[in-house]
Design an enzyme around this catalytic site. Sequence first.
Site, PDB file in Angstrom:
ATOM      1  N   ASP A  20      11.264-119.193 -75.178  1.00  0.00           N
ATOM      2  CA  ASP A  20       9.954-118.577 -74.911  1.00  0.00           C
ATOM      3  C   ASP A  20      10.135-117.124 -74.474  1.00  0.00           C
ATOM      4  OD1 ASP A  20       7.248-118.207 -74.343  1.00  0.00           O
ATOM      5  OD2 ASP A  20       7.028-120.141 -73.368  1.00  0.00           O
ATOM      6  N   CYS A 244       3.915-115.783 -75.910  1.00  0.00           N
ATOM      7  CA  CYS A 244       3.755-116.318 -77.253  1.00  0.00           C
ATOM      8  C   CYS A 244       3.159-115.233 -78.155  1.00  0.00           C
ATOM      9  CB  CYS A 244       2.845-117.544 -77.246  1.00  0.00           C
ATOM     10  SG  CYS A 244       2.552-118.167 -78.914  1.00  0.00           S
TER      11      CYS A 244
HETATM   12  P1  HMG Z   1       3.746-122.383 -92.991  1.00  0.00           P
HETATM   13  O1  HMG Z   1       3.906-121.009 -93.590  1.00  0.00           O
HETATM   14  O2  HMG Z   1       2.381-123.004 -93.036  1.00  0.00           O
HETATM   15  O3  HMG Z   1       4.838-123.376 -93.568  1.00  0.00           O
HETATM   16  O4  HMG Z   1       4.238-122.302 -91.505  1.00  0.00           O
HETATM   17  P2  HMG Z   1       4.996-124.189 -94.884  1.00  0.00           P
HETATM   18  O5  HMG Z   1       5.259-125.589 -94.515  1.00  0.00           O
HETATM   19  O6  HMG Z   1       3.874-123.871 -95.860  1.00  0.00           O
HETATM   20  O7  HMG Z   1       6.344-123.549 -95.468  1.00  0.00           O
HETATM   21  C1  HMG Z   1       6.412-122.166 -95.847  1.00  0.00           C
HETATM   22  C2  HMG Z   1       7.873-121.728 -95.888  1.00  0.00           C
HETATM   23  O8  HMG Z   1       8.454-121.829 -94.582  1.00  0.00           O
HETATM   24  C3  HMG Z   1       8.738-122.595 -96.812  1.00  0.00           C
HETATM   25  O9  HMG Z   1       9.770-121.757 -97.335  1.00  0.00           O
HETATM   26  C4  HMG Z   1       9.365-123.584 -95.850  1.00  0.00           C
HETATM   27  O10 HMG Z   1      10.598-124.082 -96.342  1.00  0.00           O
HETATM   28  C5  HMG Z   1       9.599-122.697 -94.625  1.00  0.00           C
HETATM   29  P3  HMG Z   1       9.625-121.034 -98.771  1.00  0.00           P
HETATM   30  O11 HMG Z   1       9.431-122.169 -99.734  1.00  0.00           O
HETATM   31  O12 HMG Z   1       8.421-120.131 -98.671  1.00  0.00           O
HETATM   32  O13 HMG Z   1      10.917-120.289 -98.880  1.00  0.00           O
HETATM   33  N1  HMG Z   1       9.654-123.471 -93.396  1.00  0.00           N
HETATM   34  C6  HMG Z   1      10.639-123.402 -92.486  1.00  0.00           C
HETATM   35  N2  HMG Z   1      11.759-122.661 -92.440  1.00  0.00           N
HETATM   36  C7  HMG Z   1      12.563-122.838 -91.351  1.00  0.00           C
HETATM   37  N3  HMG Z   1      12.275-123.703 -90.336  1.00  0.00           N
HETATM   38  C8  HMG Z   1      11.175-124.439 -90.378  1.00  0.00           C
HETATM   39  C9  HMG Z   1      10.295-124.301 -91.477  1.00  0.00           C
HETATM   40  N4  HMG Z   1       9.119-124.888 -91.793  1.00  0.00           N
HETATM   41  C10 HMG Z   1       8.740-124.365 -92.976  1.00  0.00           C
HETATM   42  N5  HMG Z   1      10.911-125.282 -89.369  1.00  0.00           N
HETATM   43  C11 HMG Z   1       5.215-123.277 -89.548  1.00  0.00           C
HETATM   44  C12 HMG Z   1       4.188-123.438 -90.655  1.00  0.00           C
HETATM   45  C13 HMG Z   1       4.943-124.340 -88.519  1.00  0.00           C
HETATM   46  C14 HMG Z   1       6.610-123.429 -90.141  1.00  0.00           C
HETATM   47  C15 HMG Z   1       5.058-121.850 -88.947  1.00  0.00           C
HETATM   48  O14 HMG Z   1       3.731-121.659 -88.623  1.00  0.00           O
HETATM   49  C16 HMG Z   1       5.917-121.645 -87.728  1.00  0.00           C
HETATM   50  O15 HMG Z   1       7.120-121.607 -87.824  1.00  0.00           O
HETATM   51  N6  HMG Z   1       5.266-121.490 -86.572  1.00  0.00           N
HETATM   52  C17 HMG Z   1       5.970-121.380 -85.303  1.00  0.00           C
HETATM   53  C18 HMG Z   1       5.331-120.342 -84.456  1.00  0.00           C
HETATM   54  C19 HMG Z   1       6.047-120.301 -83.142  1.00  0.00           C
HETATM   55  O16 HMG Z   1       7.249-120.516 -83.051  1.00  0.00           O
HETATM   56  N7  HMG Z   1       5.293-119.950 -82.078  1.00  0.00           N
HETATM   57  C20 HMG Z   1       5.830-119.829 -80.753  1.00  0.00           C
HETATM   58  C21 HMG Z   1       6.264-121.134 -80.164  1.00  0.00           C
HETATM   59  S1  HMG Z   1       4.935-122.066 -79.461  1.00  0.00           S
HETATM   60  C22 HMG Z   1       4.705-121.373 -77.894  1.00  0.00           C
HETATM   61  O17 HMG Z   1       5.273-120.367 -77.581  1.00  0.00           O
HETATM   62  C23 HMG Z   1       3.837-122.109 -76.895  1.00  0.00           C
HETATM   63  C24 HMG Z   1       4.662-122.881 -75.864  1.00  0.00           C
HETATM   64  O18 HMG Z   1       5.553-122.018 -75.180  1.00  0.00           O
HETATM   65  C25 HMG Z   1       3.734-123.546 -74.835  1.00  0.00           C
HETATM   66  C26 HMG Z   1       2.705-122.590 -74.236  1.00  0.00           C
HETATM   67  O19 HMG Z   1       3.096-121.557 -73.694  1.00  0.00           O
HETATM   68  O20 HMG Z   1       1.522-122.914 -74.319  1.00  0.00           O
HETATM   69  C27 HMG Z   1       5.506-123.975 -76.510  1.00  0.00           C
HETATM   70 MG    MG Z   2       5.044-120.732 -73.526  1.00  0.00          MG
END
Ligand code: HMG
Ligand code: MG
Length: 298
Positions: A20, A244
């Site tokens: 984070d 985030c």
């Molecule tokens: P998307 O674009 O909708 O994914 O993203 P998709 O399923 O359509 O796939 C698109 C491409 O991404 C494909 O590749 C997949 O293979 C690839 P392409 O065919 O285009 O070459 N892909 C991946 N590659 C690596 N690792 C993966 C993965 N999944 C798909 N896991 C997705 C959907 C969920 C992947 C995207 O939106 C994402 O990665 N989001 C994460 C955002 C994030 O990390 N945010 C911060 C963390 S959450 C937070 O901070 C809150 C928290 O701290 C609590 C709080 O504070 O409240 C936890």
């Molecule tokens: Mg957080």
Amino acid sequence: MIKTQSNPNFVKIIEVGPRDGLQSQSQIISSEDKITYIDLLSDSGLQEIEVTSFVSPKWIPQLADAQMVSKSIQKNPRITYTALVPNIIGLENAVNSNYKSVAIFTSVSETFSKKNINCTIRDSIQKFHTMKPFWESNHLRVRGYISTVWHCPYEGSINIESVMNLIAKLLDLGIKEISLGDTIGKANPSEVCRLLDQILIKWDSSFFALHMHDTFGLAENNIKVAMEYGINTFDSSAGGIGGCPYAEGSSGNISTEKVFTLCDSMGIKTGIQKDKLDEATQFIQTILKKESFTHAQD
Ligand code: HMG
Ligand code: MG
């Protein structure tokens, strides 16, 4: 009355700085520096470290080196190392990097869900059901984050019933620890009490952790009050770095130092060696300052 009025003897601090704390830094930190930082954290007596996330590198370029970092850190068998995963691809990658503990994440706000993971809340739960056989067959420990539990940067105040429904869905998946996220650090102690008053009628406090961002300096008081409800697991980041990138206005987590000092002043053990924690914090803060200085020169 759910408040126990007595504080826990031990608080478990989950260090989320490497995930984070770093995920929203605009300058890419080298894998080598991340490894040194995590190794220093491992020496500080923490019980759990969230090392990185296996998310799309297009969404979070900073953590594109998740596999390399995970394989290179010195693992202490006493510590739980956790990786954040959004879907089955991330889960498989985490298992390939030898994780035995993962964290999945969803949100109470539809708008935040769409911005953060590009799907509806319902679809996120559906994805977790698809992932479940894989985490079960690999005997993983799974933590579940719920973001925007009190306030959403896009939808404003969140109603308690929606939070309760989402908790029930995660517990139905067999998840034993739910981290309640104050993603933008806006919750105050009265709001924390109002939520805990409701959820702890239904579920035991041992199912919950708090994940408080500290945007308005409210996190410490929120943690203090949550302890009176028997909550004894808190997420924090060394030096309070982080936020985030998909939550406008979110700043870092409460600092691990603040949680340590609060607990220490109340005679609550955390297992943390403050001098070692300070070393890790100083290291990462120096790196972040150097990076922002270099960036300013560009
Ligand atoms: P998307 O674009 O909708 O994914 O993203 P998709 O399923 O359509 O796939 C698109 C491409 O991404 C494909 O590749 C997949 O293979 C690839 P392409 O065919 O285009 O070459 N892909 C991946 N590659 C690596 N690792 C993966 C993965 N999944 C798909 N896991 C997705 C959907 C969920 C992947 C995207 O939106 C994402 O990665 N989001 C994460 C955002 C994030 O990390 N945010 C911060 C963390 S959450 C937070 O901070 C809150 C928290 O701290 C609590 C709080 O504070 O409240 C936890
Ligand atoms: Mg957080």
